[in-house]
Design a protein around this motif. Structure first.
Motif, PDB file in Angstrom:
ATOM      1  N   HIS A 153      -3.988 -16.001 -19.737  1.00 26.56           N
ATOM      2  CA  HIS A 153      -4.496 -16.837 -18.651  1.00 26.56           C
ATOM      3  C   HIS A 153      -4.259 -16.156 -17.306  1.00 26.56           C
ATOM      4  O   HIS A 153      -5.138 -16.102 -16.449  1.00 26.56           O
ATOM      5  CB  HIS A 153      -3.806 -18.208 -18.711  1.00 26.56           C
ATOM      6  CG  HIS A 153      -4.262 -19.177 -17.669  1.00 26.56           C
ATOM      7  ND1 HIS A 153      -3.802 -19.148 -16.375  1.00 26.56           N
ATOM      8  CD2 HIS A 153      -5.131 -20.211 -17.734  1.00 26.56           C
ATOM      9  CE1 HIS A 153      -4.370 -20.118 -15.678  1.00 26.56           C
ATOM     10  NE2 HIS A 153      -5.188 -20.790 -16.484  1.00 26.56           N
ATOM     11  N   ARG A 154      -3.050 -15.612 -17.136  1.00 28.68           N
ATOM     12  CA  ARG A 154      -2.713 -14.941 -15.874  1.00 28.68           C
ATOM     13  C   ARG A 154      -3.650 -13.748 -15.627  1.00 28.68           C
ATOM     14  O   ARG A 154      -4.103 -13.530 -14.509  1.00 28.68           O
ATOM     15  CB  ARG A 154      -1.267 -14.441 -15.941  1.00 28.68           C
ATOM     16  CG  ARG A 154      -0.398 -14.802 -14.747  1.00 28.68           C
ATOM     17  CD  ARG A 154       1.037 -14.358 -14.990  1.00 28.68           C
ATOM     18  NE  ARG A 154       1.087 -12.961 -15.391  1.00 28.68           N
ATOM     19  CZ  ARG A 154       1.011 -11.938 -14.545  1.00 28.68           C
ATOM     20  NH1 ARG A 154       0.918 -12.142 -13.257  1.00 28.68           N
ATOM     21  NH2 ARG A 154       1.055 -10.702 -15.003  1.00 28.68           N
ATOM     22  N   ILE A 155      -3.953 -13.010 -16.725  1.00 29.95           N
ATOM     23  CA  ILE A 155      -4.795 -11.826 -16.568  1.00 29.95           C
ATOM     24  C   ILE A 155      -6.253 -12.216 -16.327  1.00 29.95           C
ATOM     25  O   ILE A 155      -6.865 -11.762 -15.362  1.00 29.95           O
ATOM     26  CB  ILE A 155      -4.706 -10.920 -17.826  1.00 29.95           C
ATOM     27  CG1 ILE A 155      -3.282 -10.380 -17.998  1.00 29.95           C
ATOM     28  CG2 ILE A 155      -5.703  -9.768 -17.735  1.00 29.95           C
ATOM     29  CD1 ILE A 155      -3.025  -9.714 -19.339  1.00 29.95           C
ATOM     30  N   VAL A 156      -6.811 -13.061 -17.209  1.00 26.16           N
ATOM     31  CA  VAL A 156      -8.267 -13.258 -17.161  1.00 26.16           C
ATOM     32  C   VAL A 156      -8.694 -14.351 -16.179  1.00 26.16           C
ATOM     33  O   VAL A 156      -9.819 -14.310 -15.688  1.00 26.16           O
ATOM     34  CB  VAL A 156      -8.894 -13.519 -18.565  1.00 26.16           C
ATOM     35  CG1 VAL A 156      -8.544 -12.405 -19.535  1.00 26.16           C
ATOM     36  CG2 VAL A 156      -8.502 -14.859 -19.112  1.00 26.16           C
ATOM     37  N   VAL A 157      -7.818 -15.320 -15.904  1.00 25.22           N
ATOM     38  CA  VAL A 157      -8.197 -16.405 -14.983  1.00 25.22           C
ATOM     39  C   VAL A 157      -7.657 -16.149 -13.581  1.00 25.22           C
ATOM     40  O   VAL A 157      -8.410 -16.142 -12.608  1.00 25.22           O
ATOM     41  CB  VAL A 157      -7.692 -17.778 -15.496  1.00 25.22           C
ATOM     42  CG1 VAL A 157      -8.017 -18.880 -14.491  1.00 25.22           C
ATOM     43  CG2 VAL A 157      -8.302 -18.092 -16.852  1.00 25.22           C
ATOM     44  N   VAL A 158      -6.343 -15.928 -13.490  1.00 24.84           N
ATOM     45  CA  VAL A 158      -5.722 -15.859 -12.165  1.00 24.84           C
ATOM     46  C   VAL A 158      -6.010 -14.520 -11.486  1.00 24.84           C
ATOM     47  O   VAL A 158      -6.426 -14.475 -10.331  1.00 24.84           O
ATOM     48  CB  VAL A 158      -4.192 -16.087 -12.264  1.00 24.84           C
ATOM     49  CG1 VAL A 158      -3.539 -15.965 -10.890  1.00 24.84           C
ATOM     50  CG2 VAL A 158      -3.905 -17.439 -12.896  1.00 24.84           C
ATOM     51  N   ARG A 159      -5.803 -13.426 -12.223  1.00 23.19           N
ATOM     52  CA  ARG A 159      -5.904 -12.144 -11.537  1.00 23.19           C
ATOM     53  C   ARG A 159      -7.339 -11.649 -11.400  1.00 23.19           C
ATOM     54  O   ARG A 159      -7.759 -11.210 -10.346  1.00 23.19           O
ATOM     55  CB  ARG A 159      -5.047 -11.090 -12.230  1.00 23.19           C
ATOM     56  CG  ARG A 159      -4.925  -9.880 -11.291  1.00 23.19           C
ATOM     57  CD  ARG A 159      -4.188  -8.697 -11.863  1.00 23.19           C
ATOM     58  NE  ARG A 159      -2.927  -9.003 -12.478  1.00 23.19           N
ATOM     59  CZ  ARG A 159      -2.433  -8.274 -13.480  1.00 23.19           C
ATOM     60  NH1 ARG A 159      -3.109  -7.263 -13.956  1.00 23.19           N
ATOM     61  NH2 ARG A 159      -1.264  -8.577 -13.995  1.00 23.19           N
TER      62      ARG A 159
END
Lengths: 177, 173
Positions: free
Chosen positions: B30-36
């Protein structure tokens, strides 16, 4: 006990992958231990416990270990490719459908309902895995700190895992009976 | 850097720390594909996770769904190989030496020590999925009811997925 050929392994795992609704692992065990009798129940349990220590999906780890035990690298490749070939094709078709229709209002709504239910399943599975461990303050402490760092503060996983897991393992080591 | 290379590098790293499979590392995905990288929204990631659970085969094929959204068929294949190859190679190597450590006392410490971390990660996954699926009190109630039924009854979760899909189809979620 019979020793399967590389081709037999590919097809056996291929057929198992095709049945793997709701997780492939129970089907892999059934195929290896009960249907083909390539492993004894004890051998399977040993392989399973190793696979839980390794990163990655445990069903893939089991498959690699079984494949390589019989035929080294070619065996491992045949077993893994067999296991994921059909599910991968299915998932690619679903991916293409989602890319095309995922934002259509009706489909979108169905997926939202499905997503809410799946979230509940994941929460329940985590709580079931915790089980009686929830009575241990040390367990609950590490669980809460991990949840806080990952879910609430959104810290990156790799440093959190390396830091918290090593402290947690050290504590377990020094407090072992 | 192009998305394919970014996918390959970040998923390869993830593969080696994915204790317990893909579900516990979903917060990092989630952190990689959504947030960052803003490749997907939270709601889309929850959709894809739900699809991977309803489809046959290992749940880790979620990464093929994500890869496809990011970069089409090549993205799906790159993501799948990046997640599978490193952990499979490690399994291959470790399986050969592991038998020697069968009764080593540190094995128990590793097992006991990793349990709260892995389960904490799974709870984080459940929390983020629930937030991604949250559209109002009906969605929250559906999540809560599914969790309660799975915890305290023996009902097959696939029926609860079907119920969720039906409620969605009826426009209630």
């Amino acid at each position: 006990m019979t020793v399967p050929t590389v081709g037999e392994m590919f097809w056996a795992f291929f057929r198992t992958g095709a049945r793997g609704f709701g997780g492939a692992l129970p089907w892999v065990r059934r195929m290896l231990v009960e249907e083909r009798v390539w492993l004894t129940a004890q051998e399977f349990t040993d392989i399973f416990s190793v696979s839980n220590f390794l990163p990655g999906p445990n069903v893939l780890n089991v498959t690699v270990i079984v494949g390589s035990r019989f035929h080294g690298v070619p065996g491992a490749l045949a077993a893994v490719l067999g296991l994921i070939a059909l599910p991968l094709v299915v998932v690619l078709v679903l991916a293409a459908l989602y890319a095309r229709f995922g934002q259509v209002p009706g489909i979108d709504a169905i997926l939202h309902g499905l997503g809410a239910a799946v979230a509940g399943l994941v929460i329940a599975t985590a709580l079931k895995m915790a089980g009686s461990l929830l009575r241990s303050p040390r367990f609950v402490g590490f669980l809460a700190v991990t949840f806080g760092a990952i879910a609430l503060l959104r810290w990156p996983l790799i440093p959190v895992l390396l830091g918290f897991a090593s402290v947690s393992v050290l504590v377990a080591w020094f407090r072992r009976a | 850097m192009n998305p394919l290379a970014t996918l390959a590098i970040s998923f390869t790293a993830l593969s080696l720390v994915a204790v317990g499979g893909v579900t516990p590392v979903l917060p990092e995905i989630h952190r990689i594909v959504v947030v960052r990288h803003h490749w997907l929204t939270s709601a889309q990631l929850t959709d894809l996770f739900a699809i991977s659970h309803a489809a046959p085969g290992p749940n880790m094929l979620l990464v093929a769904l994500i890869g496809f959204q990011v970069a089409g068929l090549p993205g799906a294949l790159v993501a799948t190989v990046a997640v599978c190859a490193p952990s499979c190679t490690l399994s291959y190597l470790v399986a050969r030496v592991w038998q020697r450590f069968r009764d080593a006392p540190w094995r128990r410490a590793v097992e006991v020590g990793l349990a709260p971390i892995t389960i904490g990660l799974m709870l984080s996954t459940g929390y983020l999925l629930a937030r991604g699926a949250y559209t109002g009190w009906v969605a929250a109630a559906l999540t809560g009811a599914t969790a309660a039924l799975v915890l305290w009854t023996r009902v097959n979760p696939l029926w609860l997925f079907a119920l969720g899909a039906l409620l969605g189809m009826a426009g209630l979620v």
